[in-house]
Design a protein around this motif. Structure first.
Motif, short mmCIF file in Angstrom:
data_model
loop_
_atom_site.label_atom_id
_atom_site.label_comp_id
_atom_site.label_asym_id
_atom_site.label_seq_id
_atom_site.Cartn_x
_atom_site.Cartn_y
_atom_site.Cartn_z
N TYR A 148 0.84 -1.20 0.00
CA TYR A 148 0.00 0.00 0.00
C TYR A 148 0.87 1.24 0.00
O TYR A 148 1.74 1.39 0.85
N ASP A 151 -0.60 8.71 -1.22
CA ASP A 151 -0.11 9.81 -2.05
C ASP A 151 1.24 10.29 -1.53
O ASP A 151 1.62 10.03 -0.39
N GLU A 157 -6.00 9.47 -0.02
CA GLU A 157 -7.11 9.67 -0.95
C GLU A 157 -6.94 8.89 -2.26
O GLU A 157 -7.90 8.36 -2.80
N ASN A 158 -5.73 8.86 -2.79
CA ASN A 158 -5.49 8.18 -4.06
C ASN A 158 -4.30 7.23 -3.94
O ASN A 158 -3.25 7.43 -4.55
N PRO A 159 -4.46 6.18 -3.16
CA PRO A 159 -3.33 5.27 -2.93
C PRO A 159 -3.04 4.39 -4.14
O PRO A 159 -3.89 4.19 -5.00
N LYS A 160 -1.82 3.88 -4.17
CA LYS A 160 -1.43 2.88 -5.15
C LYS A 160 -1.28 1.55 -4.44
O LYS A 160 -0.99 1.49 -3.24
N GLU A 224 -10.80 -4.92 -5.49
CA GLU A 224 -10.66 -3.52 -5.91
C GLU A 224 -11.70 -2.63 -5.25
O GLU A 224 -11.43 -1.49 -4.91
N ASP A 228 -9.67 -0.06 -0.25
CA ASP A 228 -9.46 1.23 0.42
C ASP A 228 -10.10 1.23 1.80
O ASP A 228 -9.50 1.68 2.80
#
Length: 239
Positions: A148, A151, A157-160, A224, A228
């Motif tokens: 994980y 940002d 907010e927009n993790p990879k 998916e 989060d």
């Protein structure tokens, strides 16, 4: 060929297992013709439902190949304490340029609900100068681990999610999520499988700490769509 050196002091690497449970929001329930939002955190779990385990090992002492290294006993030879609880393996008298089998993985009890599993890994500040992770499960048997990454500013907010395909994908201080929810008596694949000894001249390496959390699976969900929320719940349970 550089002669392998045995440490003059007994050195060890202990796997420190600390597990927790998290939870997600329950589904809407209908009671007496009134729809009620019911919020629950970990109500499906009890103590001992999530365990961290690894296979016991033997030190190689009768061959030139990996002499002084440690090999897994495999099968159901899990490392346990005298009271039958899973515990970490200690590696003593480390030898340079050898490998140490080590395969931390999580298992649910027979009564645990189906769950997503999140791990946090701490290799210690001196790890890279003394040891390296040299093998991971590249072709997942049950599923795959993902690292994980929030940002750049540290916000979630927009993790990879970086799939663990090789040793370089294992980074200390990071959270990892298993992409397959496991059922009662189920187990994840190992977070990693093997260490290599780089140096034994400057004291014992720090302990390797693995922590984990189980977050209850909601029927009909997928990785998916869930990851989060699962990560948010798990990170509040394991710091």
């Amino acid at each position: 060929m550089t002669k392998k050196r045995i440490a003059t002091m007994a050195t060890c690497i202990a796997l420190v297992g600390a597990v927790a449970v998290g939870g997600t929001l329950a589904l809407l329930t209908k009671e007496s013709n009134t729809v009620t939002n019911t919020f629950t955190v970990g109500t499906g779990y009890k103590e001992g439902d999530l365990s961290l385990r690894e296979h016991d090992v033997n030190q190689v002492l009768n061959t030139k190949d990996n002499y002084g290294g440690y090999v897994s006993l495999g099968d159901d030879n899990w490392k346990k304490s005298s009271d039958g609880k899973y515990t970490g393996v200690e590696y003593k008298n480390l030898v340079e340029n050898t490998t140490l089998d080590k395969d931390p993985q999580f298992v649910l009890s027979a009564t645990a609900p189906k769950s997503w599993i999140v791990a946090k890994l701490d290799l210690g500040s001196d790890f890279s100068s003394k040891l390296t992770i040299s093998a991971v499960e590249t072709a997942g048997v049950t599923g795959d681990w993902y690292r994980y990454e929030p940002d750049a500013d540290g916000t979630p907010e927009n993790p990879k999610y970086v799939k663990v395909d090789g040793s370089d994908d294992i980074v200390t201080g990071k959270y990892y999520i298993f992409d397959t929810a496991i059922s009662a008596n189920g187990t994840t694949d190992p977070l990693f499988k093997q260490l290599s000894v780089v140096d034994v001249d400057n004291g014992a390496p720090s302990a390797i700490t693995v922590k984990g959390a189980a977050v209850e699976f909601i029927e009909g969900s997928d990785f998916e769509g869930s990851r989060d929320a699962v990560m948010t719940a798990a990170m509040s349970a394991i710091k």
